[in-house]
Design an enzyme around this catalytic site. Structure first.
Site, PDB file in Angstrom:
ATOM      1  N   ARG A   1       0.929  -1.234   0.101  1.00 36.89           N
ATOM      2  CA  ARG A   1      -0.119   0.060   0.092  1.00 36.89           C
ATOM      3  C   ARG A   1       0.832   1.151   0.206  1.00 36.89           C
ATOM      4  NH1 ARG A   1      -1.749   1.059   4.368  1.00 36.89           N
ATOM      5  NH2 ARG A   1      -0.906  -0.795   5.585  1.00 36.89           N
TER       6      ARG A   1
ATOM      7  N   LYS B   1      -9.016  -2.176   0.687  1.00 41.14           N
ATOM      8  CA  LYS B   1      -8.742  -1.266   1.838  1.00 41.14           C
ATOM      9  C   LYS B   1      -9.666   0.027   1.506  1.00 41.14           C
ATOM     10  CE  LYS B   1      -6.305  -3.717   4.562  1.00 41.14           C
ATOM     11  NZ  LYS B   1      -7.059  -4.384   5.751  1.00 41.14           N
TER      12      LYS B   1
ATOM     13  N   HIS C   1     -10.749  -3.902  12.146  1.00 39.68           N
ATOM     14  CA  HIS C   1      -9.631  -4.618  11.629  1.00 39.68           C
ATOM     15  C   HIS C   1      -8.990  -5.905  12.086  1.00 39.68           C
ATOM     16  CE1 HIS C   1      -5.430  -4.397   9.449  1.00 39.68           C
ATOM     17  NE2 HIS C   1      -6.177  -4.986   8.681  1.00 39.68           N
TER      18      HIS C   1
ATOM     19  N   SER D   1      -1.417  -6.179   9.330  1.00 35.39           N
ATOM     20  CA  SER D   1      -0.866  -7.193   8.495  1.00 35.39           C
ATOM     21  C   SER D   1       0.439  -7.735   9.096  1.00 35.39           C
ATOM     22  CB  SER D   1      -0.455  -6.721   7.193  1.00 35.39           C
ATOM     23  OG  SER D   1      -1.616  -6.170   6.527  1.00 35.39           O
TER      24      SER D   1
ATOM     25  N   THR E   1      -4.908 -13.892   9.578  1.00 35.08           N
ATOM     26  CA  THR E   1      -5.502 -14.809   8.671  1.00 35.08           C
ATOM     27  C   THR E   1      -4.814 -16.081   9.088  1.00 35.08           C
ATOM     28  OG1 THR E   1      -4.978 -13.290   6.778  1.00 35.08           O
ATOM     29  CG2 THR E   1      -5.246 -15.722   6.417  1.00 35.08           C
TER      30      THR E   1
ATOM     31  N   ASP F   1     -10.032 -10.851   7.931  1.00 30.89           N
ATOM     32  CA  ASP F   1      -9.426  -9.303   7.955  1.00 30.89           C
ATOM     33  C   ASP F   1     -10.418  -8.012   8.356  1.00 30.89           C
ATOM     34  OD1 ASP F   1      -7.172  -7.788   7.479  1.00 30.89           O
ATOM     35  OD2 ASP F   1      -7.975  -7.056   5.762  1.00 30.89           O
TER      36      ASP F   1
ATOM     37  N   ARG G   1       1.542 -12.180  -1.617  1.00 33.23           N
ATOM     38  CA  ARG G   1       0.124 -12.736  -1.207  1.00 33.23           C
ATOM     39  C   ARG G   1      -0.408 -13.562  -2.110  1.00 33.23           C
ATOM     40  NH1 ARG G   1      -1.908  -9.505   3.047  1.00 33.23           N
ATOM     41  NH2 ARG G   1      -0.343  -7.827   3.950  1.00 33.23           N
TER      42      ARG G   1
END
Length: 532
Positions: free
Chosen positions: A60, A200, A219, A239, A244, A258, A324
């Protein structure tokens, strides 16, 4: 040429997007993969997975994210955390992006943000890349075919990676821009092919809209006991902290990995899929997630692979440590069919402590839970954001500051009220380092973390003996089945206990200094829980 199923009253032309060469509405997975391959956007992998690289941006770009400043949102946006953009600059950006799009081929996905029909958001995502359409189709909730005939988007996202913003003209920072306009109900993304910006952006929208309904946007990942949604657990964390992995526990039903909401009716997933990190992904420790990397339609992002066999290299981070995979929720065998849960019985706050100070698990009072929620201590993990090459300690309030349009106390108070009303038990879990700080110690064993979490969720840990932590004041179990006692006392895991004491004092000071900003906005019980 318009192809695909769409509400005829809601074409792109009705939204002022015209003169496109082709518009492909609501293609399903096979058609999106076929289009992406034809356009040379990536490679077909084992089992029909789609292998792609995102170029310069492998994470990001939070510094390139903007919110349009207008009277309607002036008093509700947390401007210290959300860079403002003038409405006139956004108008130029919108006009220039639409002009850039003319003659191009675009893909439209009409989707839902939210599994609870009473609170979902109808979102249209317009993408230049076919595989972005595949990605967001996995990550949001997919309408039934008949629902598309009457679908009316409340918000629209336009993602055009080939468009380069002009900072002087558009009031942004670089050629990359993520601009959100609540008045126009429009988000514009340009100059980045990193797909995570799509999901996001929807999360940021829901984080702004839902608190007005008394719904807590979180979150977090979530799961519940098999056949018993009343036994729901939520896992807050940034993250890389294990949301997960830890929520995909085979012995529990996965609600989502998430993003979730907590309403008066219970908890619900915002999404329809998962976006899991694959660096060092293990078929032994994470068999379900590992298996998705060779399933049809899974998007494999920024992974090195053998050009002949298409075997993935889970250890090669030469492109990014933020490699990912994105896949639909039903690829996890124990996933919930409804993505709905009850009111969380357990609230877990995950942190990745690079200092090696925090214990693997601690029990929190409600006030301590608010303290740690507002603090949001963790470590940025390599690759999650541009420029982060190794873990860095950080405080990200509400475990998600980059996605919080409102002040953190808004979310903190909502969570505090819901914990009090529903009697949730709160835990702080450290998935970071033990035996020393990053570079000296080692990462917390995932088996120990899982054993402690299972004991917390089944209630057995709560019945054991606890000690009061000398640094933070929370309660730490002195023993747990299947876990060595020494790992529960971080000071004992260090070769030099005095060095641990110095490191702990340093971290306590960091917590105290960071928390000073919230003191004017919180209740007395949370102030009393503040350390230092």
């Amino acid at each position: 040429m318009n192809q695909g199923r769409v509400n005829p009253a809601q074409t792109l032309e009705t939204q002022g997007i015209s003169e496109l060469a082709e518009v492909h509405y609501n293609y399903r997975e096979p058609a999106l993969i076929e289009a992406a391959l034809k356009r040379g956007e990536g490679t077909l992998g084992k089992g029909g997975a789609f292998l792609v690289t995102t170029g310069t941006h492998t994470g990001r770009s939070p510094k390139d994210k903007f919110v349009v400043r207008s009277p309607s949102v002036e008093d509700s946006i947390w401007w210290d955390n959300n860079a403002p953009m003038e409405a006139a600059s956004f108008d130029l950006l919108e006009a220039d992006m639409k002009a850039h799009m003319k003659g191009g081929k675009f893909f439209v996905q009409d989707l839902f943000g939210g599994a609870d029909p009473a609170h979902r958001l109808d979102v249209r995502v317009v993408t230049e890349l076919a595989w972005h359409g595949l990605f967001i189709r996995h990550l949001l909730r997919r309408p039934e075919l008949k629902e598309l005939d009457s679908f009316t988007p409340e918000y629209t996202i336009i993602n055009c990676p080939s468009f380069k913003a002009d900072p002087a003209r558009h009031g942004c920072r670089s050629e990359t821009v993520i601009a959100m306009n609540f008045d126009k109900k429009l988000i514009l993304i340009g100059g980045t092919a990193y797909a995570g910006e799509n999901k996001k952006s929807v999360f940021s929208l829901l984080n702004y809209l839902l608190p007005e309904k008394g719904i807590m946007p979180m979150h977090c990942s979530a799961n519940h006991a098999p056949g018993n949604p009343a036994d729901t657990a939520v896992f807050f964390g940034l993250s890389g902290t294990g949301k997960t992995t830890l929520s995909a526990e085979p012995g529990r039903t996965l609600i989502g990995d998430d993003e979730h909401g907590w309403s008066d009716r219970g908890s619900f997933n915002f999404e329809g899929g998962c976006y899991a990190k694959t660096i060092n992904l293990s078929p032994t420790a994470e068999p379900e997630i590992y298996a998705t990397t060779s399933k049809f339609g899974t998007v494999i992002e920024n992974m090195i692979f053998d050009p002949e066999t298409k075997d993935l290299d889970f250890d090669d981070d030469s492109l990014t440590a933020n490699m990912r995979c994105a896949y639909p929720l039903h690829y996890i065998s124990n996933a919930s069919d409804t993505a709905l849960g009850g009111h969380p019985k357990n609230v877990i706050m995950l942190t990745c402590d690079a200092f090696g100070v925090l214990p693997p698990i601690a029990r929190l009072t409600p006030a301590q839970a608010m303290y740690h929620f507002l603090s949001g201590f963790t470590s940025k993990v390599a690759g999650t954001e541009r420029g982060v090459t190794e873990p860095e300690p950080t405080f990200s309030t509400c475990f998600g500051a980059p996605f919080m349009p409102r002040r953190p106390e808004v979310y903190g108070k909502l969570l505090q009220e819901k914990i009090a009303k529903h009697g949730s038990t709160c835990w702080l879990v450290n998935t970071g380092w033990t035996g020393g700080a990053y570079g000296t110690g080692s990462r917390m064993p995932i088996r120990a973390t899982r054993a402690l979490l299972n004991a917390a969720l089944d209630g057995s840990l709560d019945k054991g003996t606890f000690r009061k932590d000398a640094n933070f004041g929370f309660e730490v179990p002195v023993s747990a089945e299947g876990v060595a006692d020494v790992i529960l006392d971080p000071r004992r895991t260090w070769d030099n206990p005095e060095a641990y004491d110095r490191q702990a004092a340093k971290l306590v000071t960091m917590f105290s200094e960071n928390f000073e900003q919230y003191i004017p906005h919180i209740d007395a019980d949370v102030k009393a829980a503040a350390i230092g």
